[in-house]
Design a protein around this motif. Structure first.
Motif, mmCIF file in Angstrom:
data_model
loop_
_atom_site.group_PDB
_atom_site.id
_atom_site.type_symbol
_atom_site.label_atom_id
_atom_site.label_comp_id
_atom_site.label_asym_id
_atom_site.label_seq_id
_atom_site.Cartn_x
_atom_site.Cartn_y
_atom_site.Cartn_z
ATOM 1 N N GLU A 354 0.831 -1.203 0.000
ATOM 2 C CA GLU A 354 0.000 0.000 0.000
ATOM 3 C C GLU A 354 0.869 1.259 0.000
ATOM 4 O O GLU A 354 0.614 2.203 -0.758
ATOM 5 C CB GLU A 354 -0.934 0.002 1.209
ATOM 6 N N ASP A 355 1.877 1.284 0.851
ATOM 7 C CA ASP A 355 2.752 2.459 0.919
ATOM 8 C C ASP A 355 3.515 2.652 -0.382
ATOM 9 O O ASP A 355 3.708 3.787 -0.849
ATOM 10 C CB ASP A 355 3.742 2.303 2.082
ATOM 11 N N LEU A 356 3.969 1.542 -0.982
ATOM 12 C CA LEU A 356 4.727 1.650 -2.230
ATOM 13 C C LEU A 356 3.838 2.153 -3.366
ATOM 14 O O LEU A 356 4.276 2.984 -4.183
ATOM 15 C CB LEU A 356 5.337 0.296 -2.596
ATOM 16 N N ALA A 357 2.595 1.683 -3.440
ATOM 17 C CA ALA A 357 1.677 2.138 -4.492
ATOM 18 C C ALA A 357 1.427 3.647 -4.371
ATOM 19 O O ALA A 357 1.411 4.375 -5.377
ATOM 20 C CB ALA A 357 0.362 1.370 -4.410
ATOM 21 N N LYS A 358 1.265 4.139 -3.137
ATOM 22 C CA LYS A 358 1.013 5.567 -2.924
ATOM 23 C C LYS A 358 2.218 6.405 -3.335
ATOM 24 O O LYS A 358 2.082 7.380 -4.080
ATOM 25 C CB LYS A 358 0.679 5.821 -1.451
ATOM 26 N N VAL A 359 3.391 6.043 -2.851
ATOM 27 C CA VAL A 359 4.564 6.860 -3.148
ATOM 28 C C VAL A 359 4.937 6.748 -4.624
ATOM 29 O O VAL A 359 5.439 7.699 -5.225
ATOM 30 C CB VAL A 359 5.756 6.462 -2.243
ATOM 31 N N ASN A 360 4.661 5.591 -5.240
ATOM 32 C CA ASN A 360 4.979 5.434 -6.652
ATOM 33 C C ASN A 360 4.142 6.381 -7.507
ATOM 34 O O ASN A 360 4.620 6.956 -8.488
ATOM 35 C CB ASN A 360 4.742 3.981 -7.080
ATOM 36 N N LEU A 361 2.864 6.549 -7.136
ATOM 37 C CA LEU A 361 1.996 7.483 -7.854
ATOM 38 C C LEU A 361 2.497 8.914 -7.700
ATOM 39 O O LEU A 361 2.513 9.685 -8.671
ATOM 40 C CB LEU A 361 0.570 7.354 -7.327
ATOM 41 N N MET A 362 2.932 9.278 -6.495
ATOM 42 C CA MET A 362 3.442 10.636 -6.269
ATOM 43 C C MET A 362 4.736 10.871 -7.037
ATOM 44 O O MET A 362 4.953 11.956 -7.587
ATOM 45 C CB MET A 362 3.653 10.849 -4.766
ATOM 46 N N VAL A 363 5.584 9.854 -7.081
ATOM 47 C CA VAL A 363 6.826 9.967 -7.851
ATOM 48 C C VAL A 363 6.496 10.144 -9.334
ATOM 49 O O VAL A 363 7.117 10.951 -10.036
ATOM 50 C CB VAL A 363 7.718 8.723 -7.642
ATOM 51 N N GLU A 403 6.686 1.249 -15.478
ATOM 52 C CA GLU A 403 7.071 0.337 -14.412
ATOM 53 C C GLU A 403 5.922 -0.599 -14.032
ATOM 54 O O GLU A 403 4.799 -0.157 -13.779
ATOM 55 C CB GLU A 403 7.523 1.129 -13.180
ATOM 56 N N ASP A 404 6.228 -1.869 -13.994
ATOM 57 C CA ASP A 404 5.280 -2.887 -13.543
ATOM 58 C C ASP A 404 5.437 -3.010 -12.031
ATOM 59 O O ASP A 404 6.486 -3.426 -11.538
ATOM 60 C CB ASP A 404 5.586 -4.206 -14.242
ATOM 61 N N LEU A 405 4.388 -2.644 -11.286
ATOM 62 C CA LEU A 405 4.489 -2.629 -9.830
ATOM 63 C C LEU A 405 4.796 -4.019 -9.286
ATOM 64 O O LEU A 405 5.608 -4.175 -8.375
ATOM 65 C CB LEU A 405 3.197 -2.091 -9.220
#
Length: 523
Positions: A354-363, A403-405
């Motif tokens: 969950e944290d990675l998906a959020k920060v990846n969107l912001m990046v 990028e493939d999550l």
């Protein structure tokens, strides 16, 4: 190293933007004062810009190569740091196991010598101690068997650790080659940007967006490092659960084999033991990978209990009571290992992903804005050289869209650090896993700090606190030294004064004696 440190240090390369970082190394420039729509500031205290066709063409070629390198290995620098850390820990483990194996070899030789001595008594000793010999022989043989079992287990652990070390070493070498190429391209990029922009940012907007992206990428790198470590530990526990399942089954089947089938019984017990040893190594590997995390299941004491039970496999197989007791130990460990694996799953699925998906969107959003600004600035520089009508194509490099999550989540995770056995090679990852625990039965999830480690800011605060405490301790020490010196000076002065008084008294007494003596002579 704790989570967050190596990742944040290695994140620098990805922060340089997919187009370019329109600034050289930090010590080479000051922030420019131009607005977001400016064509770039004149150099203040930096280097005089060098904008010519050859420089821009070289820069565009470097950008193209950087884009290809990032697409191929987006996390190569952080992976390299983590694999180096794993290699260091495994090297220490191999050295420890080498020493342990040498000690057990010496012990086995001693126990064998004791058995040999009892097998060759002289006649007199045999006649005198005939009644005691069988019991003593049984005891010595049991101790020798125990020493041999421990020696074989130590050899298996040592050989497996050496294999893992060699695998990690190869991974480090491969990553070093890729990282070296990337670092060379980044160094070349910095030098070219220094020439093009004269040691300044391209614009205020570029400066602002890059600072935002720096912070986001550092946060993402911290999550990625935690993800790698938890997934590596998860893979180890998957193998441990499969190996414990095999061991439990082999152990349960052992009583069905007739006592006369010694070869079959030994083979079955050896297979159970080998899987128990591998499972223990994988559990210990998970502890080593997540050294900052306190496990709710399969803690070090439980692993030590398993190891102790494993060392008596060939002794326990000969007694029905001991066989049952050992089997209970193996079964309980299997269930607790499965619970630990389920706990890992929860951490990964409910927190890290969950944290990675959020920060990846912001990046993604911030890097897109930064790319647009940098494309604009590069095109402006190109128009200065080739004319206002020029329209150049610039490789945007890897973007969050590319990028493939799911692939990102498994980056760097490999079975090179996993202990394996022949019996579990073809099984599915969750073969023969006990039923999962309910939400009420499951242990609480760890804290954010336990999952991700301390952030860079927290580490800085800790260092500042340590510095303050050290200064306070040093001040107290100096004050105490001064007080002791003052007391010493006072004690010395008091002794000197006492000595002067004593000398004065002796001088007065001597003078009085002389006067009395003279008076006596005159009389």
């Amino acid at each position: 190293m704790g989570c967050g440190q190596s990742a944040e240090a290695a994140a620098a390369y990805s922060n340089r933007g997919s187009i370019a970082t329109l600034k050289p190394l930090p010590q080479q420039h000051d922030v420019g004062n131009s607005g977001s729509g400016s064509d770039g500031p004149e150099p203040a205290n930096g280097t005089e810009p060098v904008v010519d066709k050859a420089t821009l063409e070289e820069y565009l070629q470097v950008e193209k190569e950087l884009g290809e390198a990032r697409r191929a290995d987006p996390q190569v620098l952080s992976q390299l740091e983590m694999k180096k850390e794993a290699l260091q820990k495994m090297t220490q483990k191999v050295e420890q196991l080498e020493r342990h194996y040498a000690d057990l070899e010496a012990l086995a030789e001693k126990e064998k010598a004791d058995v040999d001595q009892l097998e060759r008594p002289d006649v007199k000793k045999f006649l005198i101690e005939q009644g005691k010999l069988d019991a003593r022989m049984s005891k010595e043989q049991e101790e020798y068997l125990e020493a041999l079992q421990k020696k074989e287990i130590a050899k298996q652990e040592r050989d497996e650790a050496i294999r893992q070390k060699e695998n990690i070493q190869r991974e480090v070498e491969q990553l070093q080659n890729k990282a070296s190429r990337l670092q060379n391209l980044l160094t070349k990029q910095d030098a070219l940007l220094g020439k093009i922009f004269g040691g300044e940012y391209g614009s205020e907007l570029e400066n602002k967006l890059e600072q935002e992206l720096d912070a986001l990428e550092a946060h993402k790198a911290r999550i990625m490092e935690a993800n790698y470590k938890w997934r590596q530990a998860q893979m180890m526990m998957e193998f441990a659960c499969r190996q414990l399942a095999v061991a439990v089954q082999k152990w349960q089947d052992l009583p069905e084999v007739p006592q006369t089938s010694l070869e079959v019984r030994y083979t079955m017990a050896a297979e159970a033991r080998n899987n128990l040893v591998a499972a223990s190594q994988n559990i210990e590997g998970a502890h080593r990978t997540l050294s900052h995390v306190e496990f709710p299941y399969c803690n070090p004491d439980e692993v030590e209990t398993l190891n102790k039970a494993t060392s008596y496999v060939f002794t326990d197989m000969q007694s029905e009571e001991r066989h049952a007791h050992a089997g209970q130990c193996y079964d309980i460990t299997h269930k607790r290992a499965a619970a630990l694996l389920q706990w890992f799953d929860q951490v990964l699925n409910t927190t890290i992903m969950e944290d990675l998906a959020k920060v990846n969107l912001m990046v993604k959003e911030t890097s897109q804005k930064l790319r647009q600004e940098r494309v604009r600035l590069i095109k402006l520089k190109a128009q200065e050289v080739w004319g206002a009508d020029v329209d150049i194509e610039i490789d945007s490099g890897v973007s969050a869209d590319d990028e493939d999550l799911n692939a990102m989540l498994m980056e760097g995770v490999s079975d090179s650090e996993v202990a394996k056995t022949d019996e579990t090679q073809g099984d599915s990852p969750r073969a023969k896993t006990p039923p999962p625990l309910t939400a009420e039965e499951m242990a609480p999830l760890p804290t954010s700090e336990a999952i991700f480690g301390k952030s860079y800011e927290q580490l800085q605060e800790d260092l500042e606190q340590m510095r303050t405490e050290l200064e306070s301790d040093m001040n107290y020490f100096q004050q105490e030294q001064d007080r002791q010196a003052e007391r010493a000076r006072g004690d010395l002065q008091a002794k000197l004064n006492a000595r002067r008084r004593n000398r004065a008294m002796r001088s007065l007494e001597e003078k009085q004696r002389q006067e009395l003596a003279e008076g006596a002579v005159l009389s």
